[in-house]
Design an enzyme around this catalytic site. Structure first.
Site, PDB file in Angstrom:
ATOM      1  N   GLU A  19      80.058  31.188  54.406  1.00 44.95           N
ATOM      2  CA  GLU A  19      80.556  31.629  53.096  1.00 44.95           C
ATOM      3  C   GLU A  19      81.992  31.209  52.824  1.00 44.95           C
ATOM      4  OE1 GLU A  19      79.064  35.651  51.898  1.00 44.95           O
ATOM      5  OE2 GLU A  19      78.559  35.770  54.020  1.00 44.95           O
ATOM      6  N   SER A 150      75.559  36.351  51.434  1.00 41.79           N
ATOM      7  CA  SER A 150      75.391  35.406  50.318  1.00 41.79           C
ATOM      8  C   SER A 150      73.991  34.814  50.239  1.00 41.79           C
ATOM      9  CB  SER A 150      76.436  34.276  50.391  1.00 41.79           C
ATOM     10  OG  SER A 150      77.679  34.742  49.940  1.00 41.79           O
ATOM     11  N   TYR A 216      75.760  32.307  42.464  1.00 39.29           N
ATOM     12  CA  TYR A 216      76.970  31.506  42.291  1.00 39.29           C
ATOM     13  C   TYR A 216      76.858  30.367  41.284  1.00 39.29           C
ATOM     14  CZ  TYR A 216      78.168  34.171  46.425  1.00 39.29           C
ATOM     15  OH  TYR A 216      78.404  35.206  47.294  1.00 39.29           O
ATOM     16  N   ARG A 255      79.985  47.626  48.559  1.00 37.96           N
ATOM     17  CA  ARG A 255      78.938  47.541  47.543  1.00 37.96           C
ATOM     18  C   ARG A 255      77.584  47.787  48.195  1.00 37.96           C
ATOM     19  NH1 ARG A 255      78.358  42.236  46.399  1.00 37.96           N
ATOM     20  NH2 ARG A 255      76.195  42.301  47.108  1.00 37.96           N
ATOM     21  N   ASP A 257      73.435  47.737  47.727  1.00 39.70           N
ATOM     22  CA  ASP A 257      72.381  47.102  46.930  1.00 39.70           C
ATOM     23  C   ASP A 257      71.064  47.862  47.062  1.00 39.70           C
ATOM     24  OD1 ASP A 257      74.259  45.167  46.362  1.00 39.70           O
ATOM     25  OD2 ASP A 257      73.520  43.752  47.868  1.00 39.70           O
ATOM     26  N   GLU A 270      71.013  46.796  51.508  1.00 38.61           N
ATOM     27  CA  GLU A 270      72.101  46.478  52.418  1.00 38.61           C
ATOM     28  C   GLU A 270      73.440  46.906  51.841  1.00 38.61           C
ATOM     29  OE1 GLU A 270      73.384  42.043  52.160  1.00 38.61           O
ATOM     30  OE2 GLU A 270      71.204  42.044  51.891  1.00 38.61           O
ATOM     31  N   ASN A 272      77.570  45.689  51.564  1.00 40.44           N
ATOM     32  CA  ASN A 272      78.543  44.600  51.671  1.00 40.44           C
ATOM     33  C   ASN A 272      79.929  45.241  51.722  1.00 40.44           C
ATOM     34  OD1 ASN A 272      80.322  42.436  51.082  1.00 40.44           O
ATOM     35  ND2 ASN A 272      78.702  41.341  50.015  1.00 40.44           N
ATOM     36  N   GLY A 276      82.422  40.142  46.941  1.00 43.30           N
ATOM     37  CA  GLY A 276      83.077  38.980  46.359  1.00 43.30           C
ATOM     38  C   GLY A 276      84.017  39.348  45.224  1.00 43.30           C
TER      39      GLY A 276
END
Length: 289
Positions: A19, A150, A216, A255, A257, A270, A272, A276
């Site tokens: 990443e 990612s 992205y 974060r 999900d 999951e 994070n 980002g």
């Protein structure tokens, strides 16, 4: 504020994980934001010689904008603790737990929260041929490297025929693989900042799931924040995210999900711990809302 702006903040970015490019974008966005509020800061493009880099840049605090291996998994946090440099985000242990999709799901399931049915493969102790031959899970399912981000190495598998192929490809990213039952529903995410849940973001992509290209590539995905949900459903998602954040011992920004089914059941996917900070990222979008 004047005392804080005198401290030198080192924004750690880049690194050498899969990443790297996304981390550089996040790091430059963070640098720009810090400069805009008058904070003394320096960007550090992290290399394996990070110890020497920290000696060259005597920073007072580290803002970790590294994604993936060696940045989000507790490794960089350990190094900063050895150097006695305060840093943003979660601790060594919390970072390592959240980075490992299998361990985090084990812990969250033990707390009674809902997550899709899953199976674990470790190339160091399992034989791939035997595992695939005996696998009895339902299709479709997701194949994921246990410790990658990612959406690198993630595949949706529709049949037993494709399972071995996708697992081999996923093993190029990690020796540990998570197989997860595919849940049809809306992809939503909740960012938590210092224990406070931000508005729910819904992710709406034209692709089969929220993969690397969807994340992205501008135009591949639409976002709605706050998500178009019943207030009670949004509150339940926020409460679940806060519980998961607390159970994993997260700090700062993280974060969480989920997949939200048509019946309103939320499945944890999951966490994070270093979301980002690019122009397409979800946590800044939630913070703006």
């Amino acid at each position: 504020m004047s005392n804080q702006t005198n401290k030198l903040v080192g924004v750690l970015m880049g690194g050498w994980s899969q990443e790297r490019e996304i981390s550089l974008k996040s790091g430059h966005a963070v640098l720009k934001a810090l400069e805009n509020v008058g904070q003394r800061c320096v960007g550090i493009d992290v290399t394996p010689a990070i110890g020497e880099q920290l000696r060259q840049h005597p920073i007072d605090v580290a803002f970790i904008a590294l994604h993936g291996r060696y940045g989000e998994d507790g490794v960089m946090q350990s190094l900063l603790e050895i150097h006695q440099i305060p840093y943003t985000g979660s601790s060594v242990l919390s970072s390592a737990l959240a980075m490992d999709k299998f361990l985090s799901k084990e812990l969250i399931r033990a707390q009674g929260l809902t997550t899709p049915e899953y199976w674990f493969f470790n190339a160091e102790i399992h034989n791939l041929d035997d595992f695939v031959e005996k696998f009895s899970g339902d299709f479709p399912l997701m194949v994921k490297p246990a410790r990658e981000g990612s959406s690198y190495g993630i595949f949706k598998v529709e049949s037993p025929h494709d399972l071995k192929i996708t697992m081999r490809e996923s093993l190029q990213f990690d020796s540990k693989i998570l197989l997860e039952r595919w849940i049809k529903g809306r992809e939503v995410t909740v960012s938590v900042l210092a224990g406070e849940a931000l508005p729910v973001v819904e992710i709406m992509t034209q692709r089969d799931f929220y993969d690397y290209e969807a994340k992205y590539t501008p135009g591949n995905t639409d976002f709605q924040c706050p998500a178009d949900l019943e207030p009670a459903t949004a509150q339940e998602l926020q409460k679940s995210a806060q519980k998961i954040y607390q159970h994993l011992g997260c700090e700062g920004l993280a974060r969480v999900d989920f997949i939200l089914t048509e019946s309103g059941e939320a499945y944890f996917l999951e966490v994070n711990t270093i979301p980002g900070m690019t122009e397409l990222s979800l946590a800044p979008r939630a913070a703006r809302a």
